[in-house]
Design a protein around this motif. Structure first.
Motif, PDB file in Angstrom:
ATOM      1  N   PRO A   1      45.017  28.841  49.949  1.00 20.90           N
ATOM      2  CA  PRO A   1      44.644  27.715  49.086  1.00 20.90           C
ATOM      3  C   PRO A   1      44.683  28.056  47.587  1.00 20.90           C
ATOM      4  N   LEU A   2      44.328  29.278  47.227  1.00 21.54           N
ATOM      5  CA  LEU A   2      44.382  29.678  45.818  1.00 21.54           C
ATOM      6  C   LEU A   2      45.824  29.785  45.335  1.00 21.54           C
ATOM      7  N   LEU A   3      46.700  30.281  46.192  1.00 28.26           N
ATOM      8  CA  LEU A   3      48.113  30.355  45.832  1.00 28.26           C
ATOM      9  C   LEU A   3      48.662  28.967  45.551  1.00 28.26           C
ATOM     10  N   ALA A   4      48.305  28.014  46.410  1.00 30.49           N
ATOM     11  CA  ALA A   4      48.771  26.638  46.228  1.00 30.49           C
ATOM     12  C   ALA A   4      48.172  26.023  44.976  1.00 30.49           C
ATOM     13  N   GLU A   5      46.899  26.254  44.748  1.00 30.82           N
ATOM     14  CA  GLU A   5      46.208  25.674  43.585  1.00 30.82           C
ATOM     15  C   GLU A   5      46.813  26.143  42.267  1.00 30.82           C
TER      16      GLU A   5
ATOM     17  N   ARG B   1      46.580  56.305  49.102  1.00 28.41           N
ATOM     18  CA  ARG B   1      45.745  55.633  48.089  1.00 28.41           C
ATOM     19  C   ARG B   1      44.853  54.550  48.686  1.00 28.41           C
ATOM     20  N   TYR B   2      45.401  53.741  49.591  1.00 28.81           N
ATOM     21  CA  TYR B   2      44.702  52.547  50.071  1.00 28.81           C
ATOM     22  C   TYR B   2      44.255  52.614  51.526  1.00 28.81           C
ATOM     23  N   ASN B   3      44.490  53.683  52.216  1.00 30.07           N
ATOM     24  CA  ASN B   3      44.316  53.784  53.660  1.00 30.07           C
ATOM     25  C   ASN B   3      43.062  53.094  54.194  1.00 30.07           C
ATOM     26  N   GLU B   4      41.906  53.500  53.764  1.00 30.17           N
ATOM     27  CA  GLU B   4      40.643  52.959  54.287  1.00 30.17           C
ATOM     28  C   GLU B   4      40.187  51.692  53.577  1.00 30.17           C
ATOM     29  N   LEU B   5      40.887  51.290  52.524  1.00 26.94           N
ATOM     30  CA  LEU B   5      40.463  50.130  51.741  1.00 26.94           C
ATOM     31  C   LEU B   5      41.174  48.834  52.114  1.00 26.94           C
ATOM     32  N   VAL B   6      42.276  48.905  52.857  1.00 26.36           N
ATOM     33  CA  VAL B   6      43.066  47.702  53.109  1.00 26.36           C
ATOM     34  C   VAL B   6      42.252  46.631  53.827  1.00 26.36           C
ATOM     35  N   PRO B   7      42.530  45.392  53.483  1.00 27.10           N
ATOM     36  CA  PRO B   7      43.490  44.929  52.502  1.00 27.10           C
ATOM     37  C   PRO B   7      42.963  45.079  51.075  1.00 27.10           C
ATOM     38  N   VAL B   8      43.895  45.307  50.159  1.00 27.93           N
ATOM     39  CA  VAL B   8      43.573  45.415  48.740  1.00 27.93           C
ATOM     40  C   VAL B   8      44.432  44.401  48.001  1.00 27.93           C
ATOM     41  N   LEU B   9      43.806  43.554  47.196  1.00 25.47           N
ATOM     42  CA  LEU B   9      44.524  42.543  46.434  1.00 25.47           C
ATOM     43  C   LEU B   9      44.536  42.938  44.962  1.00 25.47           C
ATOM     44  N   VAL B  10      45.741  42.962  44.368  1.00 21.49           N
ATOM     45  CA  VAL B  10      45.942  43.425  42.998  1.00 21.49           C
ATOM     46  C   VAL B  10      46.676  42.349  42.210  1.00 21.49           C
ATOM     47  N   CYS B  11      46.292  42.177  40.945  1.00 21.00           N
ATOM     48  CA  CYS B  11      46.996  41.292  40.017  1.00 21.00           C
ATOM     49  C   CYS B  11      47.157  42.032  38.702  1.00 21.00           C
ATOM     50  N   ASP B  12      48.389  42.145  38.242  1.00 18.03           N
ATOM     51  CA  ASP B  12      48.677  42.836  36.981  1.00 18.03           C
ATOM     52  C   ASP B  12      48.088  44.238  36.945  1.00 18.03           C
ATOM     53  N   GLY B  13      48.148  44.937  38.061  1.00 20.87           N
ATOM     54  CA  GLY B  13      47.667  46.304  38.123  1.00 20.87           C
ATOM     55  C   GLY B  13      46.164  46.461  38.267  1.00 20.87           C
ATOM     56  N   VAL B  14      45.441  45.347  38.343  1.00 16.66           N
ATOM     57  CA  VAL B  14      43.988  45.386  38.460  1.00 16.66           C
ATOM     58  C   VAL B  14      43.593  45.017  39.886  1.00 16.66           C
ATOM     59  N   GLU B  15      42.824  45.908  40.525  1.00 18.72           N
ATOM     60  CA  GLU B  15      42.333  45.622  41.869  1.00 18.72           C
ATOM     61  C   GLU B  15      41.274  44.534  41.784  1.00 18.72           C
ATOM     62  N   LEU B  16      41.521  43.425  42.459  1.00 20.25           N
ATOM     63  CA  LEU B  16      40.587  42.301  42.437  1.00 20.25           C
ATOM     64  C   LEU B  16      39.570  42.383  43.570  1.00 20.25           C
ATOM     65  N   CYS B  17      40.002  42.839  44.739  1.00 26.23           N
ATOM     66  CA  CYS B  17      39.082  42.935  45.868  1.00 26.23           C
ATOM     67  C   CYS B  17      39.739  43.734  46.977  1.00 26.23           C
ATOM     68  N   HIS B  18      38.895  44.182  47.901  1.00 29.87           N
ATOM     69  CA  HIS B  18      39.388  44.818  49.113  1.00 29.87           C
ATOM     70  C   HIS B  18      38.462  44.421  50.260  1.00 29.87           C
ATOM     71  N   TYR B  19      38.951  44.586  51.456  1.00 28.87           N
ATOM     72  CA  TYR B  19      38.299  44.167  52.708  1.00 28.87           C
ATOM     73  C   TYR B  19      38.246  42.642  52.876  1.00 28.87           C
TER      74      TYR B  19
ATOM     75  N   ALA C   1      35.964  33.996  43.743  1.00 35.22           N
ATOM     76  CA  ALA C   1      35.629  33.796  42.329  1.00 35.22           C
ATOM     77  C   ALA C   1      36.433  34.732  41.432  1.00 35.22           C
ATOM     78  N   ARG C   2      36.549  35.980  41.815  1.00 39.03           N
ATOM     79  CA  ARG C   2      37.276  36.948  40.983  1.00 39.03           C
ATOM     80  C   ARG C   2      38.772  36.646  40.960  1.00 39.03           C
TER      81      ARG C   2
END
Length: 87
Positions: A27-31, A50-68, A73-74
């Motif tokens: 929904p955020l992608l569509a919005e 780097r990400y093994n135990e953290l996936v999923p990890v969402l990144v925008c412009d090189g900034v990690e926004l969230c994982h799991y 909001a972020r």
């Protein structure tokens, strides 16, 4: 600069949390007219390390926004800032 934000979702094929985040992100992608690139960390030893135990990890412009789990909001704030910067 383009108005279309590109997010990167680091995950793996057999990860149910990755599937959940991808679905919650739709929904955020569509919005915001954003796109997401899915990267399988198991295909690259450096990304797996780097990400093994953290996936999923969402990144925008090189900034990690969230994982799991998706931090709506972020992610919304990051996409809004990206669109505003492109205007």
């Amino acid at each position: 600069m383009t108005k279309t934000a590109l997010l990167t979702l680091y995950g793996r094929a057999w990860c149910h949390l990755c599937d959940d985040m991808r679905a919650a992100l739709a929904p955020l992608l569509a919005e915001f007219g954003a796109q997401v690139e899915i990267v399988d960390v198991d295909a690259d030893p450096l990304l797996e390390a780097r990400y093994n135990e953290l996936v999923p990890v969402l990144v925008c412009d090189g900034v990690e926004l969230c994982h799991y789990h998706l931090d709506v909001a972020r992610v919304r704030a990051a996409l809004a800032m990206r669109v505003a910067a492109a205007s």
